[in-house]
Design a protein around this motif. Structure first.
Motif, PDB file in Angstrom:
ATOM      1  N   THR A   1      53.882  40.525  51.870  1.00 34.62           N
ATOM      2  CA  THR A   1      54.043  40.425  50.418  1.00 34.62           C
ATOM      3  C   THR A   1      53.296  39.221  49.846  1.00 34.62           C
ATOM      4  OG1 THR A   1      56.028  39.063  50.699  1.00 34.62           O
ATOM      5  CG2 THR A   1      56.350  41.449  50.546  1.00 34.62           C
ATOM      6  N   GLY A   2      53.032  39.254  48.548  1.00 30.41           N
ATOM      7  CA  GLY A   2      52.474  38.096  47.855  1.00 30.41           C
ATOM      8  C   GLY A   2      53.569  37.035  47.742  1.00 30.41           C
ATOM      9  N   GLY A   3      53.160  35.777  47.711  1.00 32.73           N
ATOM     10  CA  GLY A   3      54.126  34.677  47.726  1.00 32.73           C
ATOM     11  C   GLY A   3      55.152  34.690  46.598  1.00 32.73           C
TER      12      GLY A   3
ATOM     13  N   ASP B   1      39.998  33.424  45.555  1.00 37.99           N
ATOM     14  CA  ASP B   1      40.052  34.594  44.669  1.00 37.99           C
ATOM     15  C   ASP B   1      41.437  35.209  44.583  1.00 37.99           C
ATOM     16  OD1 ASP B   1      37.676  34.795  43.450  1.00 37.99           O
ATOM     17  OD2 ASP B   1      37.332  36.878  44.090  1.00 37.99           O
ATOM     18  N   LYS B   2      42.241  34.901  45.604  1.00 37.20           N
ATOM     19  CA  LYS B   2      43.592  35.462  45.672  1.00 37.20           C
ATOM     20  C   LYS B   2      44.639  34.488  45.157  1.00 37.20           C
ATOM     21  CE  LYS B   2      46.176  37.337  48.900  1.00 37.20           C
ATOM     22  NZ  LYS B   2      46.687  37.371  50.270  1.00 37.20           N
ATOM     23  N   ARG B   3      44.234  33.242  44.937  1.00 33.08           N
ATOM     24  CA  ARG B   3      45.241  32.214  44.635  1.00 33.08           C
ATOM     25  C   ARG B   3      44.979  31.464  43.334  1.00 33.08           C
ATOM     26  NH1 ARG B   3      44.738  32.509  50.557  1.00 33.08           N
ATOM     27  NH2 ARG B   3      46.756  33.326  51.195  1.00 33.08           N
ATOM     28  N   PRO B   4      45.015  32.173  42.211  1.00 30.74           N
ATOM     29  CA  PRO B   4      44.776  31.487  40.937  1.00 30.74           C
ATOM     30  C   PRO B   4      45.794  30.399  40.628  1.00 30.74           C
ATOM     31  CG  PRO B   4      45.619  33.714  40.586  1.00 30.74           C
ATOM     32  CD  PRO B   4      45.292  33.605  42.037  1.00 30.74           C
ATOM     33  N   LEU B   5      46.979  30.481  41.260  1.00 37.64           N
ATOM     34  CA  LEU B   5      48.008  29.477  40.980  1.00 37.64           C
ATOM     35  C   LEU B   5      47.736  28.143  41.672  1.00 37.64           C
ATOM     36  CD1 LEU B   5      51.246  31.678  41.187  1.00 37.64           C
ATOM     37  CD2 LEU B   5      50.072  30.879  39.148  1.00 37.64           C
ATOM     38  N   LEU B   6      46.749  28.147  42.564  1.00 40.57           N
ATOM     39  CA  LEU B   6      46.394  26.893  43.234  1.00 40.57           C
ATOM     40  C   LEU B   6      44.891  26.654  43.145  1.00 40.57           C
ATOM     41  CD1 LEU B   6      48.567  26.910  46.494  1.00 40.57           C
ATOM     42  CD2 LEU B   6      48.929  25.559  44.442  1.00 40.57           C
TER      43      LEU B   6
ATOM     44  N   TYR C   1      51.502  40.813  33.896  1.00 39.48           N
ATOM     45  CA  TYR C   1      50.931  42.133  34.200  1.00 39.48           C
ATOM     46  C   TYR C   1      50.906  42.350  35.722  1.00 39.48           C
ATOM     47  CZ  TYR C   1      47.414  45.865  34.378  1.00 39.48           C
ATOM     48  OH  TYR C   1      46.736  47.027  34.630  1.00 39.48           O
ATOM     49  N   PHE C   2      50.464  41.308  36.441  1.00 38.23           N
ATOM     50  CA  PHE C   2      50.425  41.373  37.907  1.00 38.23           C
ATOM     51  C   PHE C   2      51.839  41.574  38.479  1.00 38.23           C
ATOM     52  CE2 PHE C   2      50.893  38.879  41.900  1.00 38.23           C
ATOM     53  CZ  PHE C   2      50.125  39.676  42.735  1.00 38.23           C
ATOM     54  N   ARG C   3      52.811  40.859  37.925  1.00 38.01           N
ATOM     55  CA  ARG C   3      54.187  40.963  38.430  1.00 38.01           C
ATOM     56  C   ARG C   3      54.756  42.366  38.206  1.00 38.01           C
ATOM     57  NH1 ARG C   3      53.889  37.092  41.978  1.00 38.01           N
ATOM     58  NH2 ARG C   3      53.429  35.077  41.066  1.00 38.01           N
ATOM     59  N   LYS C   4      54.335  43.011  37.106  1.00 30.96           N
ATOM     60  CA  LYS C   4      54.803  44.386  36.858  1.00 30.96           C
ATOM     61  C   LYS C   4      54.235  45.333  37.909  1.00 30.96           C
ATOM     62  CE  LYS C   4      55.928  44.516  32.006  1.00 30.96           C
ATOM     63  NZ  LYS C   4      55.209  44.380  30.740  1.00 30.96           N
ATOM     64  N   LEU C   5      52.953  45.145  38.247  1.00 32.05           N
ATOM     65  CA  LEU C   5      52.328  45.990  39.276  1.00 32.05           C
ATOM     66  C   LEU C   5      53.000  45.749  40.623  1.00 32.05           C
ATOM     67  CD1 LEU C   5      48.497  45.788  38.490  1.00 32.05           C
ATOM     68  CD2 LEU C   5      50.131  47.529  37.800  1.00 32.05           C
ATOM     69  N   GLU C   6      53.311  44.490  40.884  1.00 35.80           N
ATOM     70  CA  GLU C   6      53.999  44.132  42.139  1.00 35.80           C
ATOM     71  C   GLU C   6      55.345  44.861  42.217  1.00 35.80           C
ATOM     72  OE1 GLU C   6      54.723  39.883  42.387  1.00 35.80           O
ATOM     73  OE2 GLU C   6      53.450  39.683  44.145  1.00 35.80           O
ATOM     74  N   GLU C   7      56.092  44.824  41.125  1.00 31.95           N
ATOM     75  CA  GLU C   7      57.423  45.448  41.116  1.00 31.95           C
ATOM     76  C   GLU C   7      57.316  46.966  41.309  1.00 31.95           C
ATOM     77  OE1 GLU C   7      59.751  45.055  37.488  1.00 31.95           O
ATOM     78  OE2 GLU C   7      61.598  45.310  38.632  1.00 31.95           O
TER      79      GLU C   7
ATOM     80  N   GLY D   1      57.050  34.685  51.995  1.00 31.55           N
ATOM     81  CA  GLY D   1      56.762  33.261  52.176  1.00 31.55           C
ATOM     82  C   GLY D   1      55.639  32.805  51.261  1.00 31.55           C
ATOM     83  N   PHE D   2      55.442  31.500  51.264  1.00 28.15           N
ATOM     84  CA  PHE D   2      54.462  30.886  50.363  1.00 28.15           C
ATOM     85  C   PHE D   2      53.036  31.259  50.758  1.00 28.15           C
ATOM     86  CE2 PHE D   2      52.477  27.213  48.154  1.00 28.15           C
ATOM     87  CZ  PHE D   2      53.153  27.312  46.950  1.00 28.15           C
ATOM     88  N   MET D   3      52.124  31.115  49.817  1.00 34.39           N
ATOM     89  CA  MET D   3      50.699  31.327  50.091  1.00 34.39           C
ATOM     90  C   MET D   3      50.274  30.498  51.306  1.00 34.39           C
ATOM     91  SD  MET D   3      49.208  30.808  46.233  1.00 34.39           S
ATOM     92  CE  MET D   3      50.572  30.014  45.409  1.00 34.39           C
TER      93      MET D   3
ATOM     94  N   LYS E   1      60.177  24.896  44.194  1.00 34.35           N
ATOM     95  CA  LYS E   1      60.882  25.955  43.445  1.00 34.35           C
ATOM     96  C   LYS E   1      61.080  27.193  44.303  1.00 34.35           C
ATOM     97  CE  LYS E   1      59.083  25.321  38.829  1.00 34.35           C
ATOM     98  NZ  LYS E   1      58.038  25.865  37.979  1.00 34.35           N
ATOM     99  N   ARG E   2      60.095  27.476  45.119  1.00 31.72           N
ATOM    100  CA  ARG E   2      60.114  28.737  45.871  1.00 31.72           C
ATOM    101  C   ARG E   2      60.954  28.694  47.155  1.00 31.72           C
ATOM    102  NH1 ARG E   2      55.300  31.679  44.995  1.00 31.72           N
ATOM    103  NH2 ARG E   2      55.101  31.995  42.752  1.00 31.72           N
ATOM    104  N   LEU E   3      60.965  27.541  47.826  1.00 31.50           N
ATOM    105  CA  LEU E   3      61.640  27.479  49.138  1.00 31.50           C
ATOM    106  C   LEU E   3      63.072  28.015  49.134  1.00 31.50           C
ATOM    107  CD1 LEU E   3      60.601  24.353  51.244  1.00 31.50           C
ATOM    108  CD2 LEU E   3      60.619  26.754  51.959  1.00 31.50           C
TER     109      LEU E   3
HETATM  110  C1  S3P Z   1      51.078  34.319  44.581  1.00 29.18           C
HETATM  111  C2  S3P Z   1      50.660  34.479  45.874  1.00 29.18           C
HETATM  112  C3  S3P Z   1      49.467  35.275  46.236  1.00 29.18           C
HETATM  113  C4  S3P Z   1      49.171  36.317  45.157  1.00 29.18           C
HETATM  114  C5  S3P Z   1      49.091  35.667  43.800  1.00 29.18           C
HETATM  115  C6  S3P Z   1      50.391  34.962  43.424  1.00 29.18           C
HETATM  116  C7  S3P Z   1      52.279  33.493  44.318  1.00 29.18           C
HETATM  117  O1  S3P Z   1      49.686  35.945  47.467  1.00 29.18           O
HETATM  118  O2  S3P Z   1      50.151  37.318  45.145  1.00 29.18           O
HETATM  119  O3  S3P Z   1      48.034  34.774  43.809  1.00 29.18           O
HETATM  120  O4  S3P Z   1      52.827  33.558  43.202  1.00 29.18           O
HETATM  121  O5  S3P Z   1      52.720  32.761  45.229  1.00 29.18           O
HETATM  122  P1  S3P Z   1      49.676  35.216  48.915  1.00 29.18           P
HETATM  123  O6  S3P Z   1      51.035  34.657  49.137  1.00 29.18           O
HETATM  124  O7  S3P Z   1      49.384  36.318  49.866  1.00 29.18           O
HETATM  125  O8  S3P Z   1      48.626  34.177  48.871  1.00 29.18           O
END
Ligand code: S3P
Length: 179
Positions: free
Chosen positions: A83-85, A122-127, A61-67, A14-16, A145-147
């Motif tokens: 999971t991250g959003g 610190d966790k949400r650079p996209l917002l 880079y972050f997405r590669k670590l996530e995968e 789900g979303f952040m 886009k995400r829903l």
């Molecule tokens: C992201 C959500 C964040 C974190 C990163 C990217 C996203 O996790 O993985 O900032 O792309 O929606 P949370 O959903 O736990 O905030």
């Protein structure tokens, strides 16, 4: 605790700001399962915050670590995984998580999401655009886009706008017991 969802992973997507981490932690405690929060795991492993990672190494880079992490944990069972959003952006992640897991998608209203994420920048650079109006605008675009991705991936959806993480956890456990 007697369960009939057996050894499947309980996966929160789900979303952040929808309460995945807090809810997952409560469910793990109640079911005595291992808890994994993908963002926390990545931060602990790399030693830098997600915000720093996005700024210094880029989102890719972050997405590669996530995968890589999803590959590793999705083979195991009886875990609670928050999971991250953005995890659903990669369809391989969804496929892997669904193999051993039941996916609960949490959703919430835009204003509530913004309020919740403002507390943890610190966790949400996209917002993190510095002002509320711009953040809300970005949030709306990203959420639209995400829903569809959350909806397509989910086995269950739950609106947490008016729910505490404890209440959300309780509802998820009730649903699992009903299965
Ligand atoms: C992201 C959500 C964040 C974190 C990163 C990217 C996203 O996790 O993985 O900032 O792309 O929606 P949370 O959903 O736990 O905030």
């Amino acid at each position: 605790m007697k369960t009939n969802y057996s050894d499947k992973n309980i996966v929160l997507i789900g979303f952040m700001g929808t309460g995945k981490t807090s809810t997952g932690r409560i469910i793990a405690k109640k079911t005595k399962r291992t808890f994994i929060d993908t963002d926390e795991f990545i931060e602990a492993e790399t030693g830098i915050s997600i915000k720093e990672m996005f700024a210094e190494k880029g989102e890719k880079y972050f997405r590669k670590l996530e995968e890589k992490l999803v590959k590793k944990i999705s083979g195991k069972k009886k875990q609670v995984i928050s999971t991250g959003g953005g995890i659903v952006k990669n369809s391989s992640n969804v496929k892997r998580l669904k193999k051993n897991g039941i996916l609960f998608a949490l959703k919430a209203g835009e204003v509530v999401i913004l309020k919740r994420v403002s507390a943890q920048k610190d966790k949400r650079p996209l917002l993190d655009y510095g002002n509320r109006a711009l953040n809300l605008k970005k949030l709306k675009v990203l959420l639209a886009k995400r829903l569809p991705l959350y909806t397509a991936a989910a086995d269950y959806m739950l609106d947490t706008t008016r729910l505490t993480p404890a209440k959300t956890a309780q509802k998820i456990l009730c649903e699992l017991k009903r299965q």
